[in-house]
Design an enzyme around this catalytic site. Structure first.
Site, PDB file in Angstrom:
ATOM      1  N   ARG A  36      -5.357 -21.980 -44.737  1.00  0.00           N
ATOM      2  CA  ARG A  36      -6.064 -22.723 -43.691  1.00  0.00           C
ATOM      3  C   ARG A  36      -6.810 -23.940 -44.243  1.00  0.00           C
ATOM      4  NH1 ARG A  36      -7.086 -19.447 -39.054  1.00  0.00           N
ATOM      5  NH2 ARG A  36      -5.143 -18.343 -38.597  1.00  0.00           N
ATOM      6  N   ASP A 139     -18.791 -22.762 -27.099  1.00  0.00           N
ATOM      7  CA  ASP A 139     -17.959 -22.404 -28.241  1.00  0.00           C
ATOM      8  C   ASP A 139     -18.531 -23.111 -29.462  1.00  0.00           C
ATOM      9  OD1 ASP A 139     -15.034 -20.960 -28.335  1.00  0.00           O
ATOM     10  OD2 ASP A 139     -15.322 -22.312 -30.021  1.00  0.00           O
TER      11      ASP A 139
END
Length: 269
Positions: A36, A139
Site C-alpha cells: 500500500r 470519515d
C-alpha cells in the site's frame, strides 16, 4: 531505491497507525503495508519507507493519506438489509410525534450509507418534507469525502437497487455516471472526523441514530471500547447504535441493550 519494508520500518508505521487511528496491525499485515505504501514512496521519490515515515512526521496534515493507504473503503447502497427492515418500523413509531431526527453516519466512506439513509427516510415517511431531519456524515479521508459530496456513482455501484429508486433519485451524467439528486444532498452535511482521536465534545446535541458499521474490525479491544463509549454518550434515550453484522459489542454496557442483531438501543432516561 530500497522498496523492501524492513522490520524496523514496519514497527514505525505500525505504532503510528495505532496511535493515530486505533488500527492494530499484526505482523501478517507487513506485506499489505509495504504494498500500500510503495506507490507513495515512489511518487515522492524517496529512498525507502523510513524516509516516508519522516515525511509524514514533518507533514502531519498528510496523516489522512496514510489512513487512505492502509484502509479499504468498501461500501454499497442499502447494505445490511435487516437493519433497514427494523428501522422501517422503529422510526415512524418512535419519532412521528416530534417529526425530528438527528442521524450520524460515522464512517461514511464514498457516501453510499448517508445517501441510503436519506433515500430510505424519503421512502418510508410519506410526509418527510414536514420533518426536521439532519444527517451528519463523517470519515477520516478528505479524498473520500470529496467523492461522497460529489455523489457520482458507476452503474456497478447501483447494482441491486430498484429501478424506481434509480429513476427517482439519480440522473445520468454525460460521462455515463449516475448523480445523486439535489434533494438528498441537501439532507446531509459532510465533515472529516477521526473516531479514535477526535474531540467528541464538538457534538453539542445527541443523535437519535448512529451508524458505525464495519469500523470496529480495524480496532483492538481497548480502542473498540473507547469508541463505543464515546458513541453511546452521544445517543439520545431510546436512540440506536447500528454496527456491522459481523461485529458485536462484547463488553457489558448497562446503558444499551441489543434489540436486534447488530442493533443496540440506549435505555430511556
Amino acid at each position: 531505491m530500497n522498496l523492501e519494508l524492513s522490520p524496523k520500518e514496519f514497527a514505525l508505521f505500525k505504532n503510528l497507525i495505532y496511535q493515530e487511528f486505533g488500527i492494530a496491525l499484526s505482523e501478517r499485515k507487513k506485506t499489505l503495508v509495504q504494498t500500500r505504501l510503495r506507490k507513495w514512496v515512489q511518487s515522492l521519490g524517496l529512498p525507502n519507507y523510513e524516509a516516508l515515515y519522516k515525511h509524514v512526521e514533518q507533514n502531519p496534515h498528510e496523516l489522512v493519506l496514510l489512513a487512505d493507504a492502509i484502509t479499504t473503503n468498501v461500501t454499497s447502497f442499502f447494505r445490511e438489509e435487516s437493519q433497514w427492515l427494523f428501522l422501517e418500523k422503529h422510526i415512524p413509531k418512535t419519532y412521528s410525534k416530534t417529526k425530528r431526527l438527528r442521524i450520524w453516519s460515522s464512517a461514511c466512506s464514498s457516501g453510499q450509507e448517508p445517501y441510503t439513509i436519506a433515500m430510505f427516510l424519503q421512502e418510508i415517511l410519506p410526509d418527510a418534507h414536514t420533518w426536521d431531519i439532519k444527517i451528519l456524515a463523517t470519515d477520516l479521508s478528505y479524498d473520500i469525502l470529496k467523492k461522497a459530496q460529489q455523489g457520482h456513482y458507476r452503474a456497478k455501484d447501483l447494482e441491486g437497487m430498484p429501478k424506481k429508486l434509480m429513476n427517482k433519485y439519480f440522473s445520468k451524467t454525460p460521462d455515463g455516471l449516475y448523480a445523486i439528486s439535489k434533494q438528498l444532498k441537501e439532507m446531509i452535511v459532510f465533515r472529516s472526523f477521526n473516531l479514535v482521536t477526535g474531540n467528541y465534545k464538538l457534538f453539542s446535541r445527541p443523535f437519535d441514530c448512529i451508524f458505525c458499521r464495519n469500523v470496529m474490525i480495524y480496532f483492538d479491544k481497548p480502542t473498540q471500547e473507547k469508541v463505543i463509549d464515546n458513541l453511546v454518550n452521544l445517543i439520545s434515550p431510546k436512540g440506536l447504535l447500528l454496527i456491522g453484522h459481523s461485529e458485536s459489542i462484547t463488553r457489558h454496557d448497562a446503558r444499551i441493550s441489543s434489540v436486534s442483531p447488530s442493533i443496540y438501543e440506549k435505555r430511556g432516561a
